[in-house]
Motif scaffolding. Sequence first.
Motif, PDB file in Angstrom:
ATOM      1  N   VAL A  61      11.849  -3.689  -8.997  1.00 26.02           N
ATOM      2  CA  VAL A  61      11.344  -4.051  -7.672  1.00 26.02           C
ATOM      3  C   VAL A  61      10.335  -3.008  -7.195  1.00 26.02           C
ATOM      4  O   VAL A  61       9.275  -3.344  -6.672  1.00 26.02           O
ATOM      5  CB  VAL A  61      12.507  -4.179  -6.662  1.00 26.02           C
ATOM      6  CG1 VAL A  61      11.978  -4.542  -5.275  1.00 26.02           C
ATOM      7  CG2 VAL A  61      13.522  -5.211  -7.134  1.00 26.02           C
ATOM      8  N   ASP A  65       6.787  -4.901  -8.975  1.00 28.38           N
ATOM      9  CA  ASP A  65       7.726  -5.995  -9.216  1.00 28.38           C
ATOM     10  C   ASP A  65       7.246  -6.958 -10.300  1.00 28.38           C
ATOM     11  O   ASP A  65       7.644  -8.122 -10.309  1.00 28.38           O
ATOM     12  CB  ASP A  65       7.959  -6.752  -7.915  1.00 28.38           C
ATOM     13  CG  ASP A  65       6.658  -7.286  -7.311  1.00 28.38           C
ATOM     14  OD1 ASP A  65       5.594  -7.127  -7.944  1.00 28.38           O
ATOM     15  OD2 ASP A  65       6.696  -7.856  -6.217  1.00 28.38           O
ATOM     16  N   ARG A 211       8.353  -6.931  -4.149  1.00 33.06           N
ATOM     17  CA  ARG A 211       8.500  -5.546  -3.735  1.00 33.06           C
ATOM     18  C   ARG A 211       8.443  -5.359  -2.220  1.00 33.06           C
ATOM     19  O   ARG A 211       8.931  -4.356  -1.705  1.00 33.06           O
ATOM     20  CB  ARG A 211       7.429  -4.675  -4.407  1.00 33.06           C
ATOM     21  CG  ARG A 211       6.016  -4.910  -3.885  1.00 33.06           C
ATOM     22  CD  ARG A 211       4.990  -4.054  -4.616  1.00 33.06           C
ATOM     23  NE  ARG A 211       5.315  -2.657  -4.624  1.00 33.06           N
ATOM     24  CZ  ARG A 211       5.043  -1.830  -3.618  1.00 33.06           C
ATOM     25  NH1 ARG A 211       4.481  -2.286  -2.504  1.00 33.06           N
ATOM     26  NH2 ARG A 211       5.338  -0.552  -3.711  1.00 33.06           N
TER      27      ARG A 211
END
Length: 725
Positions: A61, A65, A211
């Motif tokens: 993440v 990501d 993210r």
Amino acid sequence: MKLYRLFWILILLLVLRANSQKKNEEYRLHIKKATSSIIIDGVGDEQAWSVAEEANHFFMVLPMDDRKATEPTTIKMTYDDDNLYLLATFYNATKANYFVESLRRDFSFGKNDNFLLFLDPYNNQTTGFSFGSNAYGAQWDGTMYDGSKIDLNWDSKWISAVTRNKDKWVFEMAVPFKSIRYEEGVKEWGINFSRLDLKSSEKSSWTPIPRQFPTASLAYSGTLVWDSPPPAPGTNFSIIPYVLGDIKQNQEIDGSVKTNGKIGGDIKFSLTSSLNLDLTVNPDFSQVEVDRQITNLDRFELFFPERRQFFLENGDLFANFGYETIRPFFSRRIGLNVPIQAGARISGNLNDKWRLGVMDMQTAPVDTSGQPSQNFAVLSLQRKIFGRSSIGMMFVNKQSINYPQENDSLIDIYAKYNRNLGVEYNLASANNAWNGKAFLLKSFAPTDDDSGFTQGAHLEYTSRKWNVRLQEEWVSNDYSAEVGFVRRRGYKNLSGKAGHLFFPKAGPILSHGPELNGFYYFNEKLKETDHTAYMAYTFDFRKRSSLMFFLSDDYVELLSPFDPSGLGIANLSTGSKHNWNAFGWEFQSKPQSLLTYALEGRLGGYYEGGNRTSLTSEIGYRFQPYVSLKANLNYNHINLPAPWHTNEFWLIGAEADITFTNKLFFANLLQYNEQSNNFNINSRFQWRYTPASDLFIVYTNNYFIEPYQSRNWGLTLKFTYWLNN
């Protein structure tokens, strides 16, 4: 303006109902009943674990990501008639020491190597529970609300253990089914797992998550599939009594030393598998951490968060209605320097669509001031719609009871009643990109001066590169919320922000970009009274440090007299106009270092053509995992014309947090506030001798700075014990 408000409400009701199907529905972990007994020791060598299905191949993440995680993680789950079990193994592809802040429960997520479980028993993508641990075994638990937020003030009975070596660390836990709420007979729950590895600066998740969203985002959770529905939870009944003794002295009143004994407690009773009744009699909150002192140069009331345990479970049902500066209910208004005699709360899920919160609290009269006994009642009802959105209503009632001899003068001071009634719509799209709110509140009071309306709405869009928000508010001059928090009345507000991020392909900078913010206030005749507008530019580094600069423009037309020094020297007159500009910065060091620090500053103009310099710093050092030391400093230098001239004052704080084990804590806080002429000491010793049961020793002392002498002090010994069936 009425058409504008209607436009906002229509947008929030109609925009982006979106596809309500769960984004990560294909990520499914099958859980089977344990084939052997399990001992929670952080080893996981029982036969039941060898046949349990495994969740692995986590996604990165952060920093980005768009790839699989580089730090391998495996998760297994099983259950028996009493407990839900989890075994997590975290392998270290990056070889380095573990990073932990301390052994304290409910640790700071970003400052520890840690693992978190997000559990959504109703699979509604909005509410649930979170459990976890850092790499040295400090526990984390909380309730989840609003789709991704976690209230860490919730504590429950569960056990865990951690083992570690240079190659991996292992977390094993058992959560009693009685400790959580879920619907009987349901075979699919929402679930996700998150790992933060500071050695590699990597945050990862079992399911892919953009993210810009937290790994706690339930919109992106997977599914836990039971081989058969989990055991019916049955009736859960708990009694949590306490006994307390204290000794106090108040030099500002009579100087006598007083001793006191007190008993009371709470009762928890499960009305259904997901709806709980909580009762409290003669509650005590002496172990609650004291508020952090703040240098007050604000024209309006400062907000201090609720820390008392009874008010915090399912607290979002009561506390999140409206905005942070327009709350119809703020629980700290209850028991403000007044003893609480008793209270009751019903809260939880009625089913997968409906949530209910009911609270009633009774306070004692105060003979010295004539304040009557008062009753506080709150009703909150919320229904899920459009997948993840919800609509709710709230009613708040404060009622004064039994005025002494029906004294008319006291009725003028303590109103017979104050009530609020309102509705609210919360928008949350299926992919979490769009969020918004619209609410309307009406207050009722014995006089027309306190019987008015407030309304607000906003819409926000968040993507990897963009964050845009538009918001408007209106608070009538006759709106009142005596049990709420409303910073100002008689205004209309338009505000918004727009931010963009750039992502370099290489180098120490992970992302950077500008953000424009504006907050504009008008009176009810649409004449501007004040605004704050600023442009910020932020840099986020791959090692998790950050840097931000800003330029701001402020304008204020005072609506009431105000002392800009905060020292009571003299007031600027109502109607006077002031405009200034300022420059500032914020820097936060990377959390991996044993020595951490933060620096903030603001240089620029101020009221009456003056200028103000404000500098804030925080430095910390940890002897992990047992000792965490921290010191913070705030300095203000204000230069104004006569009669204020030049004034400066300091706010200094120091903390020593000692965690002998993950059950034995000793926290110390010292605060020196030159503005309020106060020096404060607060020391709290806590021994969690059995799950959810504690022994507290709390010492507080307040001193005048000039002349240096004691104002008041106290020493409290408190013992609590959790008894359940």
